[in-house]
Write an enzyme that holds these catalytic residues in place. Structure first.
Site, mmCIF file in Angstrom:
data_model
loop_
_atom_site.group_PDB
_atom_site.id
_atom_site.type_symbol
_atom_site.label_atom_id
_atom_site.label_comp_id
_atom_site.label_asym_id
_atom_site.label_seq_id
_atom_site.Cartn_x
_atom_site.Cartn_y
_atom_site.Cartn_z
ATOM 1 C CG HIS A 69 34.200 11.279 35.932
ATOM 2 N ND1 HIS A 69 32.994 11.208 36.588
ATOM 3 C CD2 HIS A 69 34.170 12.441 35.209
ATOM 4 C CE1 HIS A 69 32.260 12.266 36.271
ATOM 5 N NE2 HIS A 69 32.957 13.021 35.433
ATOM 6 C CD GLU A 106 35.167 7.589 39.855
ATOM 7 O OE1 GLU A 106 34.201 7.834 40.577
ATOM 8 O OE2 GLU A 106 35.664 8.420 39.053
ATOM 9 C CB ALA A 137 48.469 43.816 48.968
ATOM 10 C CB SER A 185 47.393 51.266 46.351
ATOM 11 O OG SER A 185 46.895 51.178 45.034
ATOM 12 C CB THR A 242 39.309 48.630 43.318
ATOM 13 O OG1 THR A 242 39.217 48.428 44.733
ATOM 14 C CG2 THR A 242 40.595 47.983 42.811
ATOM 15 C CG LEU A 296 40.798 43.118 38.039
ATOM 16 C CD1 LEU A 296 39.297 43.064 38.333
ATOM 17 C CD2 LEU A 296 41.588 43.039 39.342
ATOM 18 N NE ARG A 339 50.082 42.029 34.643
ATOM 19 C CZ ARG A 339 49.145 42.479 35.463
ATOM 20 N NH1 ARG A 339 47.865 42.418 35.094
ATOM 21 N NH2 ARG A 339 49.450 42.959 36.646
ATOM 22 C CD GLU A 375 43.044 40.479 43.068
ATOM 23 O OE1 GLU A 375 43.621 41.569 42.937
ATOM 24 O OE2 GLU A 375 43.393 39.450 42.468
ATOM 25 C CB SER A 419 29.883 44.166 50.777
ATOM 26 O OG SER A 419 29.692 45.559 50.723
#
Length: 358
Positions: free
Chosen positions: A44, A46, A148, A162, A190, A198, A201, A286, A294
């Protein structure tokens, strides 16, 4: 304390499920030790700062961006290391929201005879670790929605085309964003229309994000590119699904997560609770429009990142970024705050926090 916060920010996106923490040891007005938490399981902040300070820590003041831990987790408690180093005073920016430590670290330091103070730059500390704070206090991941779209709000043409609405600079930015999250969620539409991977890269990251698909009726093809990498894939579905289709998807590498349905769709709230239990503290949604709707309907969106391309698509049947039923009056509309606009090549990036939900 500003130095401690700046040190903590160096590990942005790499410490989860732990918070980002920075520490500074000051003696006689001089900084004698600094440190920040690099990743879960590592020392940590500290402890690192105390090691650097060495014997100069005795009688010094420790500034830390989060209350020191008093429990044993992946590492020993920092409160004992602080006492052993001879620190005279500890100034913490904020209390740890983790129920295992909430206030316990400060109480332990006081019991050890160390002067303590909490609240210096607390607002800034809360903002720095808002992902961790949301995960701990709301029992769900911090949710970022990325869109997008064209200037007229379309995310695809009426035929479903798209690629690519946004330009190379915007797509590079999206890969950097993916590299900072624990999981990416999309709706099955999608997957069917875009067949996305997904993956990250561009640029290095600590680990690949988990992939999550909202698929009430298990329509995800077993041949989808989303299964091409070794990254875990979770398909969230309802109880009314084909056993045969489930078997094929398991063989492709998917984990099938059955959840309660709501209006013939996966109920997002129990899904988010399940993800939080798996130490997924930052979720990126995305698309598409129904999945994003939703999330808004569940009052689960914390941040919006909208890439706006310099194009007009048009068409009453072309999908928009947020579908669903929508609100019935402007008074019920989702409000945004801390809105910022940045150029991304020829596109514009609009980022905003979602005002506490309707």
């Amino acid at each position: 304390m500003r130095m401690a916060l700046a040190l903590a920010a160096k590990a942005h996106g790499r410490t989860r499920p732990n918070p980002m923490v920075g520490a500074v040891v000051v003696r006689a007005g001089r900084v004698v030790g600094t440190g920040w938490h690099r990743r879960a399981g590592r020392p940590h902040a500290e402890v690192i700062a105390l090691r650097e300070a060495g014997s100069l820590a005795r009688g010094a003041t420790l500034y830390v961006s989060l209350e020191p831990c008093a429990h044993t987790g992946r590492t020993p408690p920092c409160t004992e290391a602080i006492a052993a180093a001879g620190i005279r005073r500890v100034a913490a920016a904020m209390i740890d929201p983790n129920p295992k430590n909430f206030g316990r670290g400060i109480r332990r330091l006081k019991a050890l005879g160390i002067r303590t103070g909490v609240g210096l730059l607390e607002k800034e500390a809360q903002a720095l670790n808002r992902i961790f704070v949301t995960w701990m206090t709301a029992g769900r991941p911090f949710v970022t929605v990325k869109v997008a779209q064209s200037l007229d709000g379309k995310i695809a043409t009426r035929t479903g085309s798209s690629r690519w609405i946004s330009g190379p600079a915007a797509r590079a930015w999206v890969h950097r964003l993916r590299g900072q999250v624990d999981a990416i969620l999309v709706g099955v539409e999608t997957v069917l229309k875009d067949d996305p991977r997904l993956t990250v890269r561009l640029g290095a990251r600590r680990a690949s994000p988990i992939k999550i698909i909202l698929d009430s009726h298990l329509r995800t093809p077993a041949s989808s590119r989303i299964f091409a990498s070794r990254t875990p894939v979770i398909i969230a579905t309802t109880a009314r699904v084909s056993i045969q289709r489930e078997k094929k998807l398991r063989e492709a590498g998917a984990e099938i997560l059955r959840l309660p349905g709501r209006n013939s769709r996966v109920n997002l709230r129990p899904l988010l609770r399940q993800l939080a239990k798996r130490e997924i503290s930052h979720l990126l949604i995305e698309g598409g429009g129904e999945a994003i709707a939703s999330a808004f309907e569940a009052s689960a969106v914390d941040r919006l990142a909208c890439i706006i391309a310099h194009t007009i698509i048009g068409g009453r049947d072309a999908p928009t970024a947020v579908e669903g039923t929508g609100v019935t009056s402007l008074n019920a509309a989702v409000r945004l705050r801390n809105v910022h606009v940045h150029p991304l090549g020829k596109d514009l990036l609009v980022t905003a926090d979602v005002h506490r939900h309707r």
